[in-house]
Design a protein around this motif. Structure first.
Motif, PDB file in Angstrom:
ATOM      1  N   THR A  84     -14.056  -8.226  -0.302  1.00 41.77           N
ATOM      2  CA  THR A  84     -13.699  -6.744  -0.645  1.00 41.77           C
ATOM      3  C   THR A  84     -13.463  -6.142   0.559  1.00 41.77           C
ATOM      4  N   ILE A  85     -13.029  -4.830   0.377  1.00 41.59           N
ATOM      5  CA  ILE A  85     -12.820  -3.995   1.612  1.00 41.59           C
ATOM      6  C   ILE A  85     -13.285  -2.525   1.138  1.00 41.59           C
ATOM      7  N   HIS A  86     -13.394  -1.707   2.325  1.00 43.57           N
ATOM      8  CA  HIS A  86     -13.709  -0.147   2.041  1.00 43.57           C
ATOM      9  C   HIS A  86     -12.797   0.702   1.991  1.00 43.57           C
ATOM     10  N   LEU A 106      -7.085  -7.572  -2.980  1.00 40.60           N
ATOM     11  CA  LEU A 106      -8.335  -7.146  -2.193  1.00 40.60           C
ATOM     12  C   LEU A 106      -8.873  -5.886  -3.004  1.00 40.60           C
ATOM     13  N   PRO A 107     -10.160  -6.210  -3.848  1.00 39.18           N
ATOM     14  CA  PRO A 107     -10.673  -4.884  -4.390  1.00 39.18           C
ATOM     15  C   PRO A 107     -11.362  -4.029  -3.269  1.00 39.18           C
ATOM     16  N   VAL A 116     -13.859   1.076  -6.532  1.00 39.96           N
ATOM     17  CA  VAL A 116     -13.229   2.114  -6.560  1.00 39.96           C
ATOM     18  C   VAL A 116     -11.890   1.957  -6.565  1.00 39.96           C
ATOM     19  N   GLY A 117     -11.040   0.794  -6.288  1.00 38.53           N
ATOM     20  CA  GLY A 117      -9.904   0.662  -6.236  1.00 38.53           C
ATOM     21  C   GLY A 117      -9.403  -0.594  -5.931  1.00 38.53           C
ATOM     22  N   ILE A 118      -8.091  -0.880  -5.843  1.00 40.05           N
ATOM     23  CA  ILE A 118      -7.538  -2.143  -5.326  1.00 40.05           C
ATOM     24  C   ILE A 118      -6.235  -2.017  -4.767  1.00 40.05           C
ATOM     25  N   VAL A 119      -6.012  -2.919  -3.542  1.00 37.89           N
ATOM     26  CA  VAL A 119      -5.050  -2.973  -2.741  1.00 37.89           C
ATOM     27  C   VAL A 119      -4.246  -4.324  -3.246  1.00 37.89           C
TER      28      VAL A 119
END
Length: 217
Positions: A84-86, A106-107, A116-119
């Motif tokens: 995951t990423i921030h 990447l969530p 909170v999101g996804i890229v």
């Protein structure tokens, strides 16, 4: 640029007890390639790709078992743990994760591993288009310069004299020579010839355009 500026916040998710059939329906309905799997606290515990679902689906030659296979819980095929990423990570840094790990998405999570999101890789490609300025009408100029302090403002001052609006600037190495860099400019003009001539008169070597002849005296 930060992840929170490009991430999608309307994320399609499923609980771990959802069926493979439900995942298949959502993938087709929303035309997406990945579904994060979350628990009751909306913490990410896994992720499922369209390939995972496709591999878990029965063959068209096994119609009798089709319904049974598709009713298996999604947690039986999800990938975990999840990278995951921030939201406050830099886009330039997560691009390296996409490249190194060959991920398609990447969530994005905050404190407590809450989604909170996804890229996606498509988001990354569009961001690259924006960062390079290729999404607006502009002229492309590449200049070979010595790798020394102060060279960038030195070159941009030439653009300033012509009041040329710089859309984007990129810097990359010149082959294997550490003594030089390539500056790539996109300027918002359809006639870059005056700027090009100014750069040549200042002694800079143009890598592009390099096929425009010198004006005759």
């Amino acid at each position: 640029m930060l992840v929170e500026e490009i991430m999608k916040t309307d994320v399609v998710t499923l609980p771990p007890t959802a069926s493979i059939a439900q995942a298949l329906q959502l993938l087709q309905e929303h035309r997406i390639r990945h579904i994060p799997i979350v628990n009751e606290e909306y913490q990410i515990i896994g992720i499922v790709s369209d390939r995972d679902v496709r591999d878990a689906s029965p063959s068209i030659f096994m119609k009798d078992t089709e319904q049974q296979e598709l009713e298996n819980e999604i947690q039986t095929i999800m990938s975990h743990p999840v990278v995951t990423i921030h939201p406050l990570d830099f886009v330039e840094e997560i691009a390296r994760i996409f490249y190194d790990e060959e991920f398609a998405s990447l969530p994005v999570v905050r404190k407590g591993n809450k989604l909170v999101g996804i890229v996606t890789e498509k988001d990354m490609l569009y961001t690259l288009i924006q960062l390079t300025g290729t999404h607006v009408q502009s002229s492309h100029i590449e200049i070979k310069v010595p790798h020394k302090p102060g060279i960038l403002p030195e070159v941009t001052s030439i653009f300033g004299k012509r009041k040329a609006n710089i859309v984007s600037v990129l810097v990359y190495p010149y082959k294997d020579d550490p003594n030089y860099k390539i500056l790539v400019f996109r300027i918002q003009t359809m006639n870059p010839l005056p700027v090009i001539q100014d750069l040549r008169e200042a002694g800079y070597e143009l890598m592009w355009p390099n096929n425009i002849p010198e004006p005759k005296l």
